[in-house]
Scaffold this motif. Structure first.
Motif, mmCIF file in Angstrom:
data_model
loop_
_atom_site.group_PDB
_atom_site.id
_atom_site.type_symbol
_atom_site.label_atom_id
_atom_site.label_comp_id
_atom_site.label_asym_id
_atom_site.label_seq_id
_atom_site.Cartn_x
_atom_site.Cartn_y
_atom_site.Cartn_z
ATOM 1 N N VAL A 76 0.846 -1.190 0.000
ATOM 2 C CA VAL A 76 0.000 0.000 0.000
ATOM 3 C C VAL A 76 0.880 1.237 0.000
ATOM 4 C CG1 VAL A 76 -1.801 1.247 1.231
ATOM 5 C CG2 VAL A 76 -1.746 -1.223 1.335
ATOM 6 N N CYS A 77 0.695 2.091 -1.001
ATOM 7 C CA CYS A 77 1.415 3.363 -1.055
ATOM 8 C C CYS A 77 0.406 4.496 -1.047
ATOM 9 C CB CYS A 77 2.249 3.476 -2.332
ATOM 10 S SG CYS A 77 3.763 2.548 -2.261
ATOM 11 N N PHE A 78 0.682 5.475 -0.236
ATOM 12 C CA PHE A 78 -0.162 6.655 -0.184
ATOM 13 C C PHE A 78 0.654 7.849 -0.661
ATOM 14 C CE2 PHE A 78 -3.565 4.656 1.932
ATOM 15 C CZ PHE A 78 -3.024 3.750 2.817
ATOM 16 N N THR A 79 0.025 8.768 -1.331
ATOM 17 C CA THR A 79 0.695 9.965 -1.813
ATOM 18 C C THR A 79 1.266 10.749 -0.635
ATOM 19 O OG1 THR A 79 -0.937 10.029 -3.573
ATOM 20 C CG2 THR A 79 0.385 12.009 -3.254
ATOM 21 N N TYR A 80 2.504 11.174 -0.765
ATOM 22 C CA TYR A 80 3.220 11.977 0.241
ATOM 23 C C TYR A 80 3.472 11.226 1.545
ATOM 24 C CZ TYR A 80 1.753 15.592 -3.019
ATOM 25 O OH TYR A 80 1.513 16.319 -4.139
ATOM 26 N N GLN A 81 3.378 9.910 1.535
ATOM 27 C CA GLN A 81 3.697 9.113 2.720
ATOM 28 C C GLN A 81 4.571 7.952 2.272
ATOM 29 O OE1 GLN A 81 0.257 7.813 4.815
ATOM 30 N NE2 GLN A 81 -0.573 9.852 5.082
ATOM 31 N N PRO A 82 5.374 7.414 3.180
ATOM 32 C CA PRO A 82 6.162 6.241 2.801
ATOM 33 C C PRO A 82 5.239 5.039 2.569
ATOM 34 C CG PRO A 82 6.426 6.737 5.128
ATOM 35 C CD PRO A 82 5.637 7.865 4.531
ATOM 36 N N CYS A 83 5.695 4.133 1.728
ATOM 37 C CA CYS A 83 4.916 2.932 1.444
ATOM 38 C C CYS A 83 4.891 2.026 2.666
ATOM 39 C CB CYS A 83 5.530 2.183 0.268
ATOM 40 S SG CYS A 83 5.457 3.104 -1.262
ATOM 41 N N GLN A 84 3.829 1.271 2.799
ATOM 42 C CA GLN A 84 3.686 0.350 3.921
ATOM 43 C C GLN A 84 3.268 -1.019 3.401
ATOM 44 O OE1 GLN A 84 0.945 1.860 6.775
ATOM 45 N NE2 GLN A 84 1.924 3.835 6.914
ATOM 46 N N TYR A 85 3.671 -2.047 4.125
ATOM 47 C CA TYR A 85 3.234 -3.404 3.806
ATOM 48 C C TYR A 85 2.230 -3.823 4.862
ATOM 49 C CZ TYR A 85 6.989 -3.961 0.457
ATOM 50 O OH TYR A 85 7.816 -3.829 -0.610
ATOM 51 N N GLU A 86 1.118 -4.358 4.411
ATOM 52 C CA GLU A 86 0.120 -4.884 5.329
ATOM 53 C C GLU A 86 0.106 -6.399 5.170
ATOM 54 O OE1 GLU A 86 -3.680 -3.093 4.796
ATOM 55 O OE2 GLU A 86 -2.859 -1.067 4.853
ATOM 56 N N PRO A 87 0.454 -7.157 6.218
ATOM 57 C CA PRO A 87 0.456 -8.603 6.095
ATOM 58 C C PRO A 87 -0.965 -9.130 5.924
ATOM 59 C CG PRO A 87 0.792 -7.973 8.373
ATOM 60 C CD PRO A 87 0.807 -6.704 7.570
ATOM 61 N N GLN A 88 -1.114 -10.163 5.137
ATOM 62 C CA GLN A 88 -2.419 -10.756 4.901
ATOM 63 C C GLN A 88 -2.640 -12.013 5.742
ATOM 64 O OE1 GLN A 88 -4.758 -9.015 2.889
ATOM 65 N NE2 GLN A 88 -3.113 -7.632 3.426
ATOM 66 N N GLY A 89 -1.669 -12.350 6.582
ATOM 67 C CA GLY A 89 -1.857 -13.459 7.513
ATOM 68 C C GLY A 89 -1.502 -14.830 6.988
ATOM 69 N N TRP A 90 -0.835 -14.909 5.837
ATOM 70 C CA TRP A 90 -0.457 -16.203 5.283
ATOM 71 C C TRP A 90 1.059 -16.312 5.215
ATOM 72 C CZ3 TRP A 90 -4.472 -19.279 5.069
ATOM 73 C CH2 TRP A 90 -5.737 -18.734 4.892
ATOM 74 N N VAL A 91 1.574 -17.455 5.583
ATOM 75 C CA VAL A 91 3.019 -17.710 5.516
ATOM 76 C C VAL A 91 3.223 -18.973 4.694
ATOM 77 C CG1 VAL A 91 5.098 -18.220 6.857
ATOM 78 C CG2 VAL A 91 3.416 -16.606 7.737
ATOM 79 N N TYR A 92 4.206 -18.922 3.804
ATOM 80 C CA TYR A 92 4.476 -20.013 2.869
ATOM 81 C C TYR A 92 5.918 -20.484 3.044
ATOM 82 C CZ TYR A 92 0.355 -17.927 0.792
ATOM 83 O OH TYR A 92 -0.902 -17.405 0.607
ATOM 84 N N PRO A 93 6.195 -21.754 2.744
ATOM 85 C CA PRO A 93 7.561 -22.261 2.903
ATOM 86 C C PRO A 93 8.534 -21.703 1.869
ATOM 87 C CG PRO A 93 6.152 -23.948 1.961
ATOM 88 C CD PRO A 93 5.270 -22.798 2.325
ATOM 89 N N ASP A 94 8.020 -21.288 0.705
ATOM 90 C CA ASP A 94 8.895 -20.724 -0.325
ATOM 91 C C ASP A 94 8.094 -19.784 -1.221
ATOM 92 O OD1 ASP A 94 7.431 -22.336 -2.115
ATOM 93 O OD2 ASP A 94 8.892 -23.951 -1.934
ATOM 94 N N GLN A 95 8.818 -19.059 -2.072
ATOM 95 C CA GLN A 95 8.177 -18.066 -2.924
ATOM 96 C C GLN A 95 7.253 -18.712 -3.958
ATOM 97 O OE1 GLN A 95 10.286 -14.669 -3.770
ATOM 98 N NE2 GLN A 95 8.897 -13.921 -5.303
ATOM 99 N N ALA A 96 7.597 -19.892 -4.433
ATOM 100 C CA ALA A 96 6.775 -20.560 -5.447
ATOM 101 C C ALA A 96 5.359 -20.820 -4.925
ATOM 102 C CB ALA A 96 7.436 -21.864 -5.876
ATOM 103 N N ASN A 97 5.243 -21.282 -3.689
ATOM 104 C CA ASN A 97 3.926 -21.529 -3.106
ATOM 105 C C ASN A 97 3.160 -20.235 -2.913
ATOM 106 O OD1 ASN A 97 3.563 -24.432 -2.560
ATOM 107 N ND2 ASN A 97 5.457 -24.172 -1.408
#
Length: 57
Positions: A8-29
């Motif tokens: 999430v990026c807002f104008t005139y503010q630094p970008c932020q990451y909001e976790p969605q609550g899912w964790v995966y063993p690797d990037q492919a999954n």
């Protein structure tokens, strides 16, 4: 380990990451889940360790 984050990026503010609550063993999954759910490009797979700082004991 990778997590699914909504980028999430807002104008005139630094970008932020909001976790969605899912964790995966690797990037492919994680990427497969994005495709399966047909999520928009604002969703990113990122290493959990890089986003969530380790607590100091």
């Amino acid at each position: 380990m990778f997590g699914l984050f909504l980028y999430v990026c807002f104008t005139y503010q630094p970008c932020q990451y909001e976790p969605q609550g899912w964790v995966y063993p690797d990037q492919a999954n994680c990427q497969a889940d994005i495709r399966e759910q047909k999520l928009p490009p604002q969703y990113k797979c990122l290493p959990v360790e890089a986003i969530l700082p380790a607590s100091k004991i």
